[in-house]
Design an enzyme around this catalytic site. Structure first.
Site, PDB file in Angstrom:
ATOM      1  N   GLN A 130      -4.876   3.892   1.638  1.00 54.93           N
ATOM      2  CA  GLN A 130      -5.963   2.934   1.417  1.00 54.93           C
ATOM      3  C   GLN A 130      -5.963   2.433  -0.031  1.00 54.93           C
ATOM      4  O   GLN A 130      -6.979   2.403  -0.705  1.00 54.93           O
ATOM      5  CB  GLN A 130      -7.313   3.544   1.809  1.00 54.93           C
ATOM      6  CG  GLN A 130      -7.290   4.180   3.186  1.00 54.93           C
ATOM      7  CD  GLN A 130      -8.569   4.034   3.973  1.00 54.93           C
ATOM      8  OE1 GLN A 130      -9.258   3.035   3.890  1.00 54.93           O
ATOM      9  NE2 GLN A 130      -8.883   5.051   4.757  1.00 54.93           N
ATOM     10  N   HIS A 131      -4.774   2.031  -0.464  1.00 56.90           N
ATOM     11  CA  HIS A 131      -4.564   1.512  -1.818  1.00 56.90           C
ATOM     12  C   HIS A 131      -4.033   0.074  -1.781  1.00 56.90           C
ATOM     13  O   HIS A 131      -3.182  -0.295  -2.592  1.00 56.90           O
ATOM     14  CB  HIS A 131      -3.570   2.403  -2.575  1.00 56.90           C
ATOM     15  CG  HIS A 131      -4.062   3.781  -2.845  1.00 56.90           C
ATOM     16  ND1 HIS A 131      -3.211   4.835  -3.123  1.00 56.90           N
ATOM     17  CD2 HIS A 131      -5.321   4.300  -2.886  1.00 56.90           C
ATOM     18  CE1 HIS A 131      -3.921   5.943  -3.318  1.00 56.90           C
ATOM     19  NE2 HIS A 131      -5.196   5.638  -3.179  1.00 56.90           N
ATOM     20  N   LEU A 132      -4.495  -0.723  -0.862  1.00 55.34           N
ATOM     21  CA  LEU A 132      -3.938  -2.056  -0.666  1.00 55.34           C
ATOM     22  C   LEU A 132      -4.043  -2.901  -1.936  1.00 55.34           C
ATOM     23  O   LEU A 132      -5.085  -2.957  -2.583  1.00 55.34           O
ATOM     24  CB  LEU A 132      -4.672  -2.758   0.475  1.00 55.34           C
ATOM     25  CG  LEU A 132      -3.998  -4.008   1.049  1.00 55.34           C
ATOM     26  CD1 LEU A 132      -2.677  -3.644   1.721  1.00 55.34           C
ATOM     27  CD2 LEU A 132      -4.915  -4.696   2.040  1.00 55.34           C
ATOM     28  N   ASP A 151       0.875  -1.174   0.000  1.00 54.48           N
ATOM     29  CA  ASP A 151       0.000   0.000   0.000  1.00 54.48           C
ATOM     30  C   ASP A 151       0.909   1.220   0.000  1.00 54.48           C
ATOM     31  O   ASP A 151       2.134   1.102   0.105  1.00 54.48           O
ATOM     32  CB  ASP A 151      -0.898  -0.039   1.249  1.00 54.48           C
ATOM     33  CG  ASP A 151      -2.145   0.833   1.145  1.00 54.48           C
ATOM     34  OD1 ASP A 151      -2.147   1.813   0.362  1.00 54.48           O
ATOM     35  OD2 ASP A 151      -3.124   0.545   1.859  1.00 54.48           O
ATOM     36  N   HIS A 152       0.316   2.398  -0.130  1.00 60.60           N
ATOM     37  CA  HIS A 152       1.088   3.640  -0.095  1.00 60.60           C
ATOM     38  C   HIS A 152       1.041   4.233   1.314  1.00 60.60           C
ATOM     39  O   HIS A 152      -0.006   4.754   1.727  1.00 60.60           O
ATOM     40  CB  HIS A 152       0.510   4.658  -1.079  1.00 60.60           C
ATOM     41  CG  HIS A 152       0.654   4.273  -2.515  1.00 60.60           C
ATOM     42  ND1 HIS A 152      -0.362   4.443  -3.433  1.00 60.60           N
ATOM     43  CD2 HIS A 152       1.694   3.734  -3.205  1.00 60.60           C
ATOM     44  CE1 HIS A 152       0.045   4.024  -4.619  1.00 60.60           C
ATOM     45  NE2 HIS A 152       1.291   3.585  -4.506  1.00 60.60           N
TER      46      HIS A 152
END
Length: 481
Positions: free
Chosen positions: A418-420, A297-298
């Site tokens: 929230q880019h999993l 994720d970021h």
């Protein structure tokens, strides 16, 4: 009475599932069933929330999201909440409309046959109508998702862009152009948004709502998948709980599109995962696989500012990208303004986000119970690589210096973009981390695909939504074939 068997069963009506349903149902001889755990646009108030691109309908009372707890860091332990869309359109129906593409270097880094930049560019173009640059070779002008950039910058967005240009950074008019996607470029530019005139057009609205009118498409909302039925090495059905109680739906081909958390959880509940973990949770092992073991994720550091909150704007209109490593995000409003909730008298606070776009750290999604109602454990492990923490520190100091003449900047706090991704990554036969093959098929199980952010081998160096939509558009032919 609804049929319990279909040619293709798509589990999850998010960004990827919506595109797949439209693409696969274009063949009128193929029956397609789509499951969605949340409500659909026909239910009261849902369409108004998902179409309003100037707010994020993710507040505490929202019926459109699922919430998970994650452990962001280990030393010390910091926890946060992950919010994922749980409605037709998924997270693409409730997000900020950021529609930047992965870079050619991201795609090349996958090292997968059938996934070169030349392979994917046509699909990036097919999903969009770029209202600013649609007449150029990089963009589409006939796709169902309209894309536009903000033309008149005001308030904090304008102040940030001016500060960046005073510092000698280039203005990048098109962040999805080949030049801007190259690793050698650093600059600030307007975000390509799938929000036009305040209206969010996510994949659910653009693809699935159109497909749902076809007689060969069935969309079952408020229906949750709890397990995959696997017989003699083939996926044959999915156990679900819906408005009429539990049942099993069967299909010739089953595609999981539940997102990086949901798809991994369903695989593990069905006995596809790490052996020791499954046994400890009381789940019989069907196929040993490294599900959830190497996700990404970021990581993001959030810095409060005293910029004036800008109401009735998209939540992020410009970003500053530094060599595809750091993305600095001047959010237009405070969190309370973003979600459209009453702050209860608390002051709102606009903020900057500093995100690491090529993190070295890897997280984990683990099964903790055989009960489908018990969520998996999520560990981002953002502090597990010292170089990542140092890069975030440098990026935050740069953001502070850049904006010091325009605003006060407070102390940074850990957060997540929230880019999993990458909980069931694609890989070649010799890749020990691969859960799926380069055509998104689950290794060891016939008739089962995963097509969503789970299969990306790594999180792209841009927000992943446009890339996931492209992925589904490209991978539809794998399922159809």
């Amino acid at each position: 009475m609804l049929s319990t068997h279909s040619d293709v069963l798509i589990v999850g009506a998010g960004s990827a599932g919506s595109v797949l349903a439209e693409r696969l149902s274009a063949d009128s001889a193929r029956t397609v069933t789509v499951l969605e755990s949340g409500p659909g646009p026909q239910q009261s108030g849902v369409a108004a929330l998902t179409r309003n691109g100037l707010q994020l309908p993710i507040g505490a009372a929202s019926p459109l999201v699922a919430r998970y707890q994650t452990e962001l860091t280990d030393n010390p332990q910091r926890v946060a909440q992950v919010v994922r869309g749980a409605t037709v359109g998924g997270s693409g129906a409730v997000n900020g409309g950021y529609f930047c593409r992965a870079t050619p270097a991201d795609i090349a880094g996958w090292g997968l046959p059938g996934w070169s930049w030349d392979d994917v560019l046509a699909h990036f173009r097919a999903i969009e109508t770029d209202l600013d640059f649609g007449d150029g070779p990089d963009h589409g002008d006939h796709g169902p998702i309209p894309v536009r950039r903000v033309r008149e910058l005001t308030g904090s967005t304008a102040a940030f862009a001016e500060a960046a240009q005073r510092a000698g950074l280039d203005w990048l008019p098109d962040l999805n152009a080949a030049e801007a996607l190259s690793t050698s470029v650093a600059g600030v530019g307007a975000v390509p948004l799938n929000i036009v005139d305040g209206i969010r057009t996510g994949p659910g609205a653009a693809f699935l709502e159109r497909a749902a009118r076809r007689p060969n498409v069935t969309v079952r909302t408020s229906t949750r998948a709890v397990g995959i039925r696997i017989d003699a090495g083939s996926a044959t059905g999915v156990a679900v709980i819906g408005p009429d109680g539990p049942t099993t739906l069967t299909a010739d081909r089953i595609v999981l599109c539940c997102g990086a958390i949901g798809s991994a959880h369903l695989l593990m509940l069905s006995g596809i995962g790490e052996e020791a973990q499954l046994r400890e949770a009381g789940v019989p092992v069907t196929v040993p696989a490294p599900v959830g073991s190497h996700c990404a994720d970021h990581p993001e550091w959030v810095l409060p500012t005293n910029w004036t909150v800008e109401p009735s704007r998209a939540v992020l209109e410009v970003v500053l990208n530094i060599h595809n490593e750091i993305e600095i995000r001047p959010y237009t409003g405070g969190f309370i303004a973003m979600i459209g909730e009453d702050g209860g008298g608390r002051p709102d606070w606009p903020h900057l986000g500093v995100a690491l776009m090529r993190p070295r750290s890897r997280g984990r999604v683990s099964l903790v119970s055989a009960d489908p109602a018990v969520p998996p454990r999520i560990q981002h492990r953002y502090d597990s690589v010292a170089a990542d923490v140092e890069a975030l520190r440098r990026g935050s100091e740069f953001a502070r210096e850049l904006t010091s003449a325009a605003t006060e900047v407070g102390a940074s706090a850990w957060a997540t973009s929230q880019h999993l991704c990458a909980t069931a990554p694609m890989g070649t036969d010799d890749d020990v981390r691969a859960v799926t093959d380069p055509q998104c098929r689950v290794r060891g199980v016939d008739g089962l695909w995963v097509i969503d952010g789970s299969v990306l081998p790594a999180v792209p160096s841009r927000g992943p939504n446009a890339t996931i939509v492209m992925l589904a558009h490209r991978a539809a032919e794998f399922v159809a074939g």
